[in-house]
Design a protein around this motif. Structure first.
Motif, mmCIF file in Angstrom:
data_model
loop_
_atom_site.group_PDB
_atom_site.id
_atom_site.type_symbol
_atom_site.label_atom_id
_atom_site.label_comp_id
_atom_site.label_asym_id
_atom_site.label_seq_id
_atom_site.Cartn_x
_atom_site.Cartn_y
_atom_site.Cartn_z
ATOM 1 N N GLY A 182 0.830 -1.138 0.041
ATOM 2 C CA GLY A 182 0.006 -0.019 0.039
ATOM 3 C C GLY A 182 0.736 1.470 0.011
ATOM 4 O O GLY A 182 0.325 2.364 0.357
ATOM 5 N N VAL A 183 2.110 1.233 -0.497
ATOM 6 C CA VAL A 183 2.938 2.261 -0.303
ATOM 7 C C VAL A 183 3.321 2.776 -1.731
ATOM 8 O O VAL A 183 3.591 2.010 -2.552
ATOM 9 C CB VAL A 183 4.177 1.956 0.398
ATOM 10 N N VAL A 184 3.076 4.112 -2.033
ATOM 11 C CA VAL A 184 3.320 4.723 -3.451
ATOM 12 C C VAL A 184 4.959 4.783 -3.456
ATOM 13 O O VAL A 184 5.415 5.196 -2.482
ATOM 14 C CB VAL A 184 2.598 5.881 -3.587
ATOM 15 N N THR A 185 5.625 4.357 -4.506
ATOM 16 C CA THR A 185 6.929 4.768 -4.662
ATOM 17 C C THR A 185 7.320 5.739 -5.628
ATOM 18 O O THR A 185 6.542 5.776 -6.643
ATOM 19 C CB THR A 185 7.824 3.342 -4.627
ATOM 20 N N ILE A 186 8.381 6.584 -5.484
ATOM 21 C CA ILE A 186 8.764 7.412 -6.308
ATOM 22 C C ILE A 186 10.196 7.394 -6.239
ATOM 23 O O ILE A 186 11.017 7.404 -5.440
ATOM 24 C CB ILE A 186 8.312 9.057 -6.062
ATOM 25 N N VAL A 187 10.621 7.091 -7.608
ATOM 26 C CA VAL A 187 12.071 6.835 -7.877
ATOM 27 C C VAL A 187 12.775 7.744 -8.819
ATOM 28 O O VAL A 187 11.986 8.176 -9.665
ATOM 29 C CB VAL A 187 12.163 5.513 -8.427
ATOM 30 N N SER A 188 13.730 8.191 -8.287
ATOM 31 C CA SER A 188 14.665 9.124 -9.277
ATOM 32 C C SER A 188 16.068 8.552 -9.381
ATOM 33 O O SER A 188 16.694 8.510 -8.516
ATOM 34 C CB SER A 188 14.751 10.581 -8.403
ATOM 35 N N LEU A 189 16.157 7.922 -10.431
ATOM 36 C CA LEU A 189 17.486 7.120 -10.745
ATOM 37 C C LEU A 189 17.483 7.153 -12.392
ATOM 38 O O LEU A 189 16.612 7.064 -13.257
ATOM 39 C CB LEU A 189 17.017 6.011 -10.614
#
Length: 172
Positions: free
Chosen positions: A73-80
């Motif tokens: 239930g956790v949104v992930t935001i990735v900057s890679l």
């Protein structure tokens, strides 16, 4: 839940945009985790270098974290940077709601920005395997969103991403 994956060359605005998105989504009540490439390099990926195989492993590890977090239930935001198209395409098959955001910015603009002095060092030969200079960056073929960070402000980019998330019915 879903994953927002920001990809693009160093200095294109991934970290700035991811922070704005995190702020907006938290304000809307979403539980989320922000996964930044520079921070991950000091943690779960400190054993990796910058060659092609290690960059692929980095993407795989971060993708796996996203799968686990989304499942709970956790949104992930990735900057890679994630320079290889195939690696990102594999994530599309593993992460149910994968939203690729391409931070597009011309190299000449990035050379002018160069906040960490990395391009200068790469051009001088002090950094080997630097994406965009001595290593390739493969642009996404079908990102859900392209932010032209040399033409759009970070806030405009954030609004663009949020609008697309609404269209995809991932947020209210």
């Amino acid at each position: 839940m879903f994953t927002i994956w920001l990809t693009g060359l160093s200095g294109a605005g991934k970290t700035t945009l991811s922070a704005l998105l995190a702020e907006e989504l938290c304000r809307k009540g979403y539980k989320l985790e922000l996964l930044d490439g520079d921070q991950l390099r000091g943690g779960i990926s400190r054993d990796l270098g910058y060659g092609k195989e290690d960059r692929i492993k980095q993407v795989q590890r971060v993708g796996y974290l996203c799968e686990l977090l989304n499942k709970h239930g956790v949104v992930t935001i990735v900057s890679l940077i994630s320079p290889y198209r195939d690696s990102r395409e594999v994530l599309r098959t593993k992460i149910k709601h994968f939203v690729e955001v391409y931070m597009k910015c011309p190299l000449e603009t990035l050379l002018g920005r160069d906040p960490k002095g990395l391009y200068k060092k790469a051009l001088a030969g002090e950094i080997k395997s630097f994406t965009g200079i001595s290593d390739p960056y493969e642009e996404p073929l079908r990102p859900e969103i392209t932010v032209f960070s040399d033409q759009e402000t970070p806030h405009q980019g954030c609004e663009k991403v949020l609008q697309r998330l609404l269209e995809l019915e991932l947020i209210d």
